[in-house]
Structure formats: structure tokens, C-alpha cells
Design an enzyme around this catalytic site. Structure first.
Site, PDB file in Angstrom:
ATOM      1  N   PRO A  20      -0.040   6.209  -2.501  1.00 23.62           N
ATOM      2  CG  PRO A  20       1.456   7.779  -3.371  1.00 23.62           C
ATOM      3  CD  PRO A  20      -0.018   7.494  -3.206  1.00 23.62           C
ATOM      4  CB  CYS A  21       0.739   4.383   2.321  1.00 24.01           C
ATOM      5  SG  CYS A  21       0.405   2.682   1.877  1.00 24.01           S
ATOM      6  CG  HIS A  22       4.782   2.618  -1.878  1.00 25.52           C
ATOM      7  ND1 HIS A  22       3.488   2.711  -2.370  1.00 25.52           N
ATOM      8  CD2 HIS A  22       5.586   3.061  -2.870  1.00 25.52           C
ATOM      9  CE1 HIS A  22       3.530   3.179  -3.609  1.00 25.52           C
ATOM     10  NE2 HIS A  22       4.784   3.412  -3.938  1.00 25.52           N
TER      11      HIS A  22
END
Length: 190
Positions: free
Chosen positions: A150-152
Site C-alpha cells: 500500500p504505497c498509497h
DNA sequence: GATTGACGCCGAG
DNA sequence: CTCGGCGTCAATC
């Protein structure tokens, strides 16, 4: 300049409303790359095939591609990281693979950020005993598994959203789908 | 070496 | 609030 890879892969896709999701697998069924949603099937496949030109499309329904869509739309799916190819790759591998231990450490830290919460680039750096905030951003920008890793959920220290390979608006959308409040381009803390 | 970042911080306007 | 400028360090040229 543009690094390609000879290894043969399988690309599975999934359509949800007008968005197309794609996943690239090795022959060992390990996920090599995830594509951010695209407006056409061609674009989605291309997000993978531009790095792995030697590919084959799969017709079978694919659970990962489906999960990807669900996660994008805000479902909290417990995805097993065992399915991802997280090993450090040779330098001849395509871009946006994990090539150094620093990048790997960053990706693994990001993987631990829980659904519905965020961390800053600085916090990631600090947890690695580093001051390389910018290098953290660069490493995350190469994340081969967006959404699943989940780089967001990684934002700037001033509360602003920060960059995203699919554009900041997409990052905002995913975060909102997870129930995170955003006002005036900043994460709202309560 | 020199340049480039999905950054951070502070000070000036 | 925005902007510049400098700090910092990993990757890349």
C-alpha cells in the site's frame, strides 16, 4: 535504456466497471508485477508487457486481479505476501523491481501499514534508522506491487498527499475509499 | 564525482 | 499560503 526482460510471464486481467486491472506472473506462479488500473484492456496489459515483452494472456478468472480491484475500491483484503516476488533481482531485471536491500526494506515496511491508516516518508526512513527521506520516496516509487503493497498510504510529513505513479488524484481516491478524510489536499487528523 | 528524486525544514514575502 | 534554498542520502549517470 529501457530495460527489458526475456523471461516469459502470464498476464491475467480483471475488469470492474470501466477500469481494467492486470497482474503479471512468473511460471512459478509468483507475482512479478501489478498494474495500476487503466481505462482500456490494452493499457492495462501494456503496463506489464512494456517490462516483460514475452508474455501470454490468461483467460482464466484470476483471484489476484479481482482482489486488486476490490482493494482499489476500498475493501480490506488480507493479501498473502507469499504470492509476491519480493527477492532482490539482478540489475538486468526491468525497472521497478526490487534491486537493493534498501529498496526491499522500504517495501517491507510499507507492506505493514494497516488498512485505513497512513505513515510519512520520514517515519519510514526513521524506522530504517536512516535520514534518506527522499530515497524512501524514490524506492516507493518503484514499488512493483502498487495497491497490494500500500504505497498509497505513505504521505508527506506536512500532511500533504505526496506523489504517486498513477497521479496524486488516484492516490487520493484510494485513500478516500479506505475511509481516510482529506481536506484541502491534506490528510485530516482528528 | 555530479545529478536526480513520490522529501523535510525553515525563513521570507 | 506559496516559494526558495539548503539539508540529506541512495541510486544512477
Amino acid at each position: 535504456m529501457n530495460e527489458k526482460n526475456k523471461s516469459k510471464i502470464i498476464i491475467s486481467t480483471h475488469k470492474h466497471e470501466n477500469l481494467y486491472f492486470a497482474v503479471g506472473y512468473s511460471e512459478k506462479k509468483k507475482i512479478l508485477r501489478i498494474a495500476l488500473p487503466q481505462k482500456s484492456l490494452e493499457d492495462a496489459v501494456n503496463e506489464i508487457s512494456k517490462y516483460y515483452p514475452n508474455y501470454q494472456l490468461s483467460n482464466e478468472n484470476n483471484k489476484t486481479a479481482q482482489n486488486l480491484s476490490q482493494m482499489y475500491h476500498g475493501e480490506n483484503i488480507d493479501f498473502d505476501l507469499e504470492h509476491l516476488e519480493l527477492d532482490i533481482c539482478e540489475s538486468s531485471e526491468p525497472k521497478s523491481t526490487i534491486k537493493t536491500s534498501f529498496e526491499r526494506d522500504v517495501i517491507l515496511k510499507v507492506a505493514k501499514i494497516p488498512y485505513g491508516s497512513v505513515k510519512t516518508y520520514k517515519e519510514i526512513a526513521k524506522s530504517l534508522n536512516s535520514h534518506a527521506y527522499r530515497a524512501v520516496g524514490t524506492a516507493i516509487g518503484k514499488n512493483p506491487f502498487p495497491i497490494i503493497i500500500p504505497c498509497h498510504r505513505v504521505i508527506r510529513s506536512d500532511g500533504k498527499i505526496g506523489g504517486f505513479r498513477g497521479g496524486t488524484p488516484m492516490k487520493v481516491e484510494i485513500l478516500k475509499n479506505e475511509g481516510i478524510k482529506i481536506e484541502a489536499s491534506k490528510i485530516k487528523v482528528d
